[in-house]
Design an enzyme around this catalytic site. Structure first.
Site, PDB file in Angstrom:
ATOM      1  N   ALA A 259     -29.536   8.080  12.506  1.00 17.35           N
ATOM      2  CA  ALA A 259     -28.739   9.302  12.398  1.00 17.35           C
ATOM      3  C   ALA A 259     -27.243   8.984  12.345  1.00 17.35           C
ATOM      4  O   ALA A 259     -26.818   7.832  12.458  1.00 17.35           O
ATOM      5  CB  ALA A 259     -29.050  10.222  13.575  1.00 17.35           C
ATOM      6  N   HIS A 260     -26.452  10.050  12.184  1.00 21.28           N
ATOM      7  CA  HIS A 260     -25.014   9.877  11.976  1.00 21.28           C
ATOM      8  C   HIS A 260     -24.328   9.183  13.155  1.00 21.28           C
ATOM      9  O   HIS A 260     -24.685   9.352  14.300  1.00 21.28           O
ATOM     10  CB  HIS A 260     -24.339  11.229  11.673  1.00 21.28           C
ATOM     11  CG  HIS A 260     -24.538  12.287  12.721  1.00 21.28           C
ATOM     12  ND1 HIS A 260     -24.441  13.619  12.436  1.00 21.28           N
ATOM     13  CD2 HIS A 260     -24.847  12.225  14.035  1.00 21.28           C
ATOM     14  CE1 HIS A 260     -24.661  14.323  13.525  1.00 21.28           C
ATOM     15  NE2 HIS A 260     -24.897  13.496  14.509  1.00 21.28           N
ATOM     16  N   ASN A 261     -23.339   8.354  12.788  1.00 19.37           N
ATOM     17  CA  ASN A 261     -22.456   7.672  13.741  1.00 19.37           C
ATOM     18  C   ASN A 261     -23.143   6.608  14.593  1.00 19.37           C
ATOM     19  O   ASN A 261     -22.566   6.133  15.572  1.00 19.37           O
ATOM     20  CB  ASN A 261     -21.753   8.678  14.657  1.00 19.37           C
ATOM     21  CG  ASN A 261     -20.850   9.616  13.880  1.00 19.37           C
ATOM     22  OD1 ASN A 261     -21.168  10.793  13.734  1.00 19.37           O
ATOM     23  ND2 ASN A 261     -19.750   9.101  13.352  1.00 19.37           N
TER      24      ASN A 261
END
Length: 350
Positions: A259-261
């Protein structure tokens, strides 16, 4: 080797194998006193598992426990301290890591990079924007789309039906498999991304408000370091504001979601169906078994190992051995499981 799909294009002699592994002929002769120097001219007919080893086949041996005393011919990569374990009629090729040596040989003859590209080969059905910068000896397959501002380094293979969006960059000697979709991504050299993976799509970020729920634009990117391998059908989200970062020489199996980051440091290994929620940080050389889920904003310290099917809700320091649901120190988890089984057994007796 399945000869329906894989073929030895040119005749391979044992001497060729020694050159790939940088093994002196004299060392081979010393460890195989039952054979004369003509063994260097023996042709390799097939690459097989050790249990299927026979004359003129090549395999490797690593596990004394699985030794099959009925195997008494063929050619085998083996550590020097295990040579006496094998039949005297097997030609032993000494190598410090037989599995690695065997992989080096297979890569030499069967890697998707083996087909030499002497000049760029762009399929007429592909669409390449006029501003895209295509390096030397690049192959672009059928129906692929290379958008505005894209940079592709030398000796890179772009397979069929690949989409590389605005301003993405791919380094040299990369392989991008069929059906890959990529946006907002910068890929270093020697990266492999296999079929139907999606790199750089927006993450799962929104402001909940019933029918007025609002998606948050993701204005970060994805960076993938040198030598990383990404399996088929993986998804890697771009960052919300900062970037999603995959380090160098990371090994990612099929059907993994990042997922993001997230930040995955160098040399990590993620088995199939791992799911990382947003902003997870894996420090260097973390190994994760299959079907592991990690909650958002969790950090796993370097050199840690997480057992398959674990569900991780807390941070863990470096060198941790983790297992269970909720995940904990694996020894504590095993003790709890043992105690639960003992309790159930006592209840059944009563």
């Amino acid at each position: 080797m399945n000869k329906h799909f894989f073929k030895i294009e040119n005749k391979i002699q044992l001497s060729d194998i020694l050159k790939i592994l940088d093994i002196p002929n004299s060392k081979l002769f010393k460890l195989n006193p039952n054979f004369d120097k003509n063994i260097l001219q023996i042709y390799i007919d097939d690459f097989v598992s050790f249990s299927n080893l026979k004359k003129n086949n090549l395999s490797f041996f690593v596990d004394k426990i699985k030794i099959n005393i009925g195997i008494s011919s063929g050619i085998c990569l083996v550590e020097e301290n295990n040579i006496e374990t094998l039949s005297e009629n097997i030609i032993k090729v000494p190598f410090h890591n037989p599995r690695l040596g065997f992989s080096m040989i297979l890569n030499n003859y069967f890697s998707h990079h083996n087909s030499e590209i002497n000049e760029s080969q762009i399929h007429p059905s592909s669409i390449v924007h006029s501003t895209a910068k295509i390096g030397k000896n690049v192959s672009i397959g059928a129906y692929s789309i290379i958008s505005e501002g894209v940079i592709i380094g030398d000796n890179t293979i772009i397979s069929d039906r690949v989409t590389i969006s605005f301003n993405c960059s791919i380094g040299s000697n990369a392989f991008i498999g069929t059906g890959v979709f990529m946006e907002c991504s910068i890929i270093d050299n020697d990266v492999n991304i296999l079929h139907n993976s999606v790199i750089g799509k927006p993450g799962f970020g929104f402001v909940p408000n019933k029918s007025e729920t609002t998606l948050i634009p993701h204005i970060g990117a994805v960076y993938i370091g040198k030598g990383t391998n990404i399996g088929s059908c993986c998804t890697i989200d771009r960052g919300l504001l900062d970037n999603t970062i995959i380090g160098k020489s990371v090994m990612i199996d099929n059907q993994v979601h990042i997922a993001h980051n997230c930040v995955i440091s160098d040399y990590c290994i993620l088995a199939g169906q791992v799911g990382l929620s947003g902003s997870v940080c894996l420090e260097e050389s973390v190994i994760i078994g299959g079907d592991v889920s990690i909650k958002d904003n969790i950090t796993i310290g370097k050199n840690s190992v997480i057992a398959g099917a674990s569900k991780v809700f807390n941070n863990f320091p470096e060198d941790s051995k983790i297992g269970g649901s909720p995940a904990q120190d694996i020894i504590d988890w095993k003790r709890i499981v043992a105690a639960q089984r003992l309790t159930i057994k006592k209840r059944k007796k009563n």
